[in-house]
Structures are given as structure tokens and as C-alpha cells.
Design a protein around this motif. Structure first.
Motif, PDB file in Angstrom:
ATOM      1  N   VAL A   1       0.855  -1.180   0.000  1.00 18.00           N
ATOM      2  CA  VAL A   1       0.000   0.000   0.000  1.00 18.00           C
ATOM      3  C   VAL A   1       0.895   1.235   0.000  1.00 18.00           C
ATOM      4  CG1 VAL A   1      -1.793   1.249   1.259  1.00 18.00           C
ATOM      5  CG2 VAL A   1      -1.763  -1.258   1.277  1.00 18.00           C
ATOM      6  N   SER A   2       0.599   2.172  -0.889  1.00  9.56           N
ATOM      7  CA  SER A   2       1.377   3.410  -0.962  1.00  9.56           C
ATOM      8  C   SER A   2       1.135   4.262   0.278  1.00  9.56           C
ATOM      9  CB  SER A   2       0.963   4.225  -2.185  1.00  9.56           C
ATOM     10  OG  SER A   2       1.236   3.533  -3.352  1.00  9.56           O
ATOM     11  N   ALA A   3       2.138   5.065   0.603  1.00  9.54           N
ATOM     12  CA  ALA A   3       1.966   6.037   1.676  1.00  9.54           C
ATOM     13  C   ALA A   3       0.900   7.037   1.240  1.00  9.54           C
ATOM     14  CB  ALA A   3       3.292   6.738   1.950  1.00  9.54           C
ATOM     15  N   PRO A   4       0.071   7.513   2.162  1.00 16.74           N
ATOM     16  CA  PRO A   4      -1.017   8.427   1.790  1.00 16.74           C
ATOM     17  C   PRO A   4      -0.540   9.672   1.041  1.00 16.74           C
ATOM     18  CG  PRO A   4      -1.246   7.750   4.073  1.00 16.74           C
ATOM     19  CD  PRO A   4       0.061   7.217   3.587  1.00 16.74           C
ATOM     20  N   GLU A   5       0.611  10.212   1.426  1.00 11.25           N
ATOM     21  CA  GLU A   5       1.096  11.414   0.753  1.00 11.25           C
ATOM     22  C   GLU A   5       1.511  11.126  -0.691  1.00 11.25           C
ATOM     23  OE1 GLU A   5       4.352   9.840   3.484  1.00 11.25           O
ATOM     24  OE2 GLU A   5       2.229  10.292   3.699  1.00 11.25           O
ATOM     25  N   HIS A   6       2.039   9.937  -0.940  1.00 11.86           N
ATOM     26  CA  HIS A   6       2.383   9.546  -2.307  1.00 11.86           C
ATOM     27  C   HIS A   6       1.113   9.371  -3.146  1.00 11.86           C
ATOM     28  CE1 HIS A   6       6.744   8.856  -2.078  1.00 11.86           C
ATOM     29  NE2 HIS A   6       6.494   8.601  -0.807  1.00 11.86           N
ATOM     30  N   TYR A   7       0.114   8.777  -2.547  1.00 11.77           N
ATOM     31  CA  TYR A   7      -1.154   8.567  -3.245  1.00 11.77           C
ATOM     32  C   TYR A   7      -1.806   9.905  -3.591  1.00 11.77           C
ATOM     33  CZ  TYR A   7      -5.767   6.706  -4.326  1.00 11.77           C
ATOM     34  OH  TYR A   7      -6.939   6.384  -4.952  1.00 11.77           O
ATOM     35  N   ALA A   8      -1.786  10.849  -2.656  1.00 13.36           N
ATOM     36  CA  ALA A   8      -2.395  12.157  -2.889  1.00 13.36           C
ATOM     37  C   ALA A   8      -1.705  12.892  -4.037  1.00 13.36           C
ATOM     38  CB  ALA A   8      -2.350  13.000  -1.620  1.00 13.36           C
ATOM     39  N   VAL A   9      -0.383  12.874  -4.051  1.00 14.19           N
ATOM     40  CA  VAL A   9       0.354  13.549  -5.120  1.00 14.19           C
ATOM     41  C   VAL A   9       0.099  12.851  -6.450  1.00 14.19           C
ATOM     42  CG1 VAL A   9       2.669  14.084  -5.991  1.00 14.19           C
ATOM     43  CG2 VAL A   9       2.080  14.553  -3.601  1.00 14.19           C
TER      44      VAL A   9
ATOM     45  N   LEU B   1      -4.015  15.565   4.968  1.00 18.37           N
ATOM     46  CA  LEU B   1      -2.568  15.414   5.103  1.00 18.37           C
ATOM     47  C   LEU B   1      -1.868  16.735   5.409  1.00 18.37           C
ATOM     48  CD1 LEU B   1      -1.873  12.891   2.212  1.00 18.37           C
ATOM     49  CD2 LEU B   1      -1.952  12.424   4.664  1.00 18.37           C
ATOM     50  N   LEU B   2      -2.422  17.847   4.944  1.00 15.44           N
ATOM     51  CA  LEU B   2      -1.839  19.155   5.263  1.00 15.44           C
ATOM     52  C   LEU B   2      -1.884  19.445   6.754  1.00 15.44           C
ATOM     53  CD1 LEU B   2      -3.103  21.320   2.305  1.00 15.44           C
ATOM     54  CD2 LEU B   2      -0.728  20.827   2.888  1.00 15.44           C
ATOM     55  N   VAL B   3      -2.835  18.836   7.446  1.00 17.64           N
ATOM     56  CA  VAL B   3      -2.954  19.003   8.894  1.00 17.64           C
ATOM     57  C   VAL B   3      -2.133  17.947   9.623  1.00 17.64           C
ATOM     58  CG1 VAL B   3      -4.564  18.930  10.848  1.00 17.64           C
ATOM     59  CG2 VAL B   3      -5.237  20.041   8.713  1.00 17.64           C
ATOM     60  N   VAL B   4      -2.227  16.706   9.170  1.00 26.95           N
ATOM     61  CA  VAL B   4      -1.614  15.567   9.869  1.00 26.95           C
ATOM     62  C   VAL B   4      -0.110  15.458   9.620  1.00 26.95           C
ATOM     63  CG1 VAL B   4      -1.652  13.057  10.096  1.00 26.95           C
ATOM     64  CG2 VAL B   4      -3.788  14.314   9.844  1.00 26.95           C
ATOM     65  N   CYS B   5       0.316  15.590   8.374  1.00 24.50           N
ATOM     66  CA  CYS B   5       1.737  15.413   8.059  1.00 24.50           C
ATOM     67  C   CYS B   5       2.166  16.347   6.921  1.00 24.50           C
ATOM     68  CB  CYS B   5       2.055  13.962   7.741  1.00 24.50           C
ATOM     69  SG  CYS B   5       1.064  13.251   6.426  1.00 24.50           S
TER      70      CYS B   5
ATOM     71  N   ASP C   1       4.829  18.168   6.407  1.00 22.87           N
ATOM     72  CA  ASP C   1       6.217  18.063   5.942  1.00 22.87           C
ATOM     73  C   ASP C   1       6.408  16.909   4.960  1.00 22.87           C
ATOM     74  OD1 ASP C   1       6.866  20.240   7.526  1.00 22.87           O
ATOM     75  OD2 ASP C   1       7.489  18.985   9.217  1.00 22.87           O
ATOM     76  N   GLU C   2       5.788  15.772   5.258  1.00 24.69           N
ATOM     77  CA  GLU C   2       5.898  14.618   4.377  1.00 24.69           C
ATOM     78  C   GLU C   2       5.232  14.905   3.030  1.00 24.69           C
ATOM     79  OE1 GLU C   2       4.998  14.529   7.514  1.00 24.69           O
ATOM     80  OE2 GLU C   2       6.091  12.941   8.546  1.00 24.69           O
ATOM     81  N   LEU C   3       4.060  15.552   3.061  1.00 21.44           N
ATOM     82  CA  LEU C   3       3.363  15.893   1.833  1.00 21.44           C
ATOM     83  C   LEU C   3       4.193  16.865   0.998  1.00 21.44           C
ATOM     84  CD1 LEU C   3       0.824  15.566   0.112  1.00 21.44           C
ATOM     85  CD2 LEU C   3      -0.192  17.451   1.408  1.00 21.44           C
ATOM     86  N   ALA C   4       4.783  17.848   1.642  1.00 18.81           N
ATOM     87  CA  ALA C   4       5.620  18.819   0.934  1.00 18.81           C
ATOM     88  C   ALA C   4       6.843  18.148   0.311  1.00 18.81           C
ATOM     89  CB  ALA C   4       6.054  19.928   1.880  1.00 18.81           C
ATOM     90  N   ALA C   5       7.439  17.206   1.015  1.00 10.46           N
ATOM     91  CA  ALA C   5       8.614  16.511   0.493  1.00 10.46           C
ATOM     92  C   ALA C   5       8.264  15.669  -0.736  1.00 10.46           C
ATOM     93  CB  ALA C   5       9.228  15.623   1.586  1.00 10.46           C
ATOM     94  N   VAL C   6       7.147  14.975  -0.671  1.00  7.78           N
ATOM     95  CA  VAL C   6       6.726  14.148  -1.808  1.00  7.78           C
ATOM     96  C   VAL C   6       6.367  15.032  -2.992  1.00  7.78           C
ATOM     97  CG1 VAL C   6       4.952  12.548  -2.623  1.00  7.78           C
ATOM     98  CG2 VAL C   6       5.980  12.218  -0.383  1.00  7.78           C
ATOM     99  N   TRP C   7       5.713  16.160  -2.749  1.00  8.01           N
ATOM    100  CA  TRP C   7       5.357  17.087  -3.832  1.00  8.01           C
ATOM    101  C   TRP C   7       6.612  17.645  -4.486  1.00  8.01           C
ATOM    102  CZ3 TRP C   7       1.611  18.066  -6.962  1.00  8.01           C
ATOM    103  CH2 TRP C   7       1.597  19.267  -7.678  1.00  8.01           C
ATOM    104  N   ALA C   8       7.606  18.025  -3.664  1.00  5.70           N
ATOM    105  CA  ALA C   8       8.859  18.559  -4.195  1.00  5.70           C
ATOM    106  C   ALA C   8       9.572  17.511  -5.051  1.00  5.70           C
ATOM    107  CB  ALA C   8       9.765  19.027  -3.060  1.00  5.70           C
ATOM    108  N   GLU C   9       9.574  16.285  -4.603  1.00  5.68           N
ATOM    109  CA  GLU C   9      10.206  15.198  -5.358  1.00  5.68           C
ATOM    110  C   GLU C   9       9.485  14.954  -6.683  1.00  5.68           C
ATOM    111  OE1 GLU C   9      12.909  12.376  -6.395  1.00  5.68           O
ATOM    112  OE2 GLU C   9      13.022  13.706  -4.649  1.00  5.68           O
ATOM    113  N   ALA C  10       8.185  15.018  -6.676  1.00 10.90           N
ATOM    114  CA  ALA C  10       7.397  14.774  -7.885  1.00 10.90           C
ATOM    115  C   ALA C  10       7.602  15.872  -8.922  1.00 10.90           C
ATOM    116  CB  ALA C  10       5.922  14.656  -7.535  1.00 10.90           C
ATOM    117  N   ARG C  11       7.894  17.062  -8.487  1.00  9.11           N
ATOM    118  CA  ARG C  11       8.047  18.186  -9.403  1.00  9.11           C
ATOM    119  C   ARG C  11       9.433  18.251 -10.041  1.00  9.11           C
ATOM    120  NH1 ARG C  11       6.021  23.611  -7.905  1.00  9.11           N
ATOM    121  NH2 ARG C  11       5.739  23.666 -10.136  1.00  9.11           N
TER     122      ARG C  11
END
Length: 63
Positions: free
Chosen positions: A5-13, A46-50, A52-62
């Protein structure tokens, strides 16, 4: 049976980026709106819960 199962932040991005790759067909349009809705709902949590993790995954995807 093991399940991967993917991490939620990866799935969102992934859900945010996928609509940009959809073809402009009626079926693609329907899928696009569903994916955007899913990404929006998940990202808002995810913006509330984690944030930093969401921002890191978004930065990597870009890259």
C-alpha cells in the motif's frame, strides 16, 4: 497474502498529477474530476496531519 500500500502522501500527489495526463475524452473527463476530488479530500487532511511529508513528496514529484 502480503499487500503493498502506498503512503497516503504519495497517493495524494499521484492523484493530483494523474489528471494532467488524462486524454480529453468523456471517460477521461469523468475520471479526471474523480481523481481531483480524491486528491483534494486526502490532501486537506494530510496538510494538517503530516504537512512536511506531503511537501517533500510534492517537491520530489516536481523534479
Amino acid at each position: 497474502m502480503p499487500v503493498s500500500v502506498s503512503a497516503p502522501e504519495h497517493y495524494a500527489v499521484h492523484r493530483l498529477l494523474l489528471p494532467t495526463m488524462r486524454f480529453r475524452t468523456p471517460r477521461g473527463q469523468a475520471k479526471r474530476s474523480n481523481e481531483v476530488a480524491q486528491a483534494s479530500a486526502l490532501s486537506s487532511v494530510l496538510l494538517v496531519v503530516c504537512p512536511d511529508e506531503l511537501a517533500a513528496v510534492w517537491a520530489e514529484a516536481r523534479k
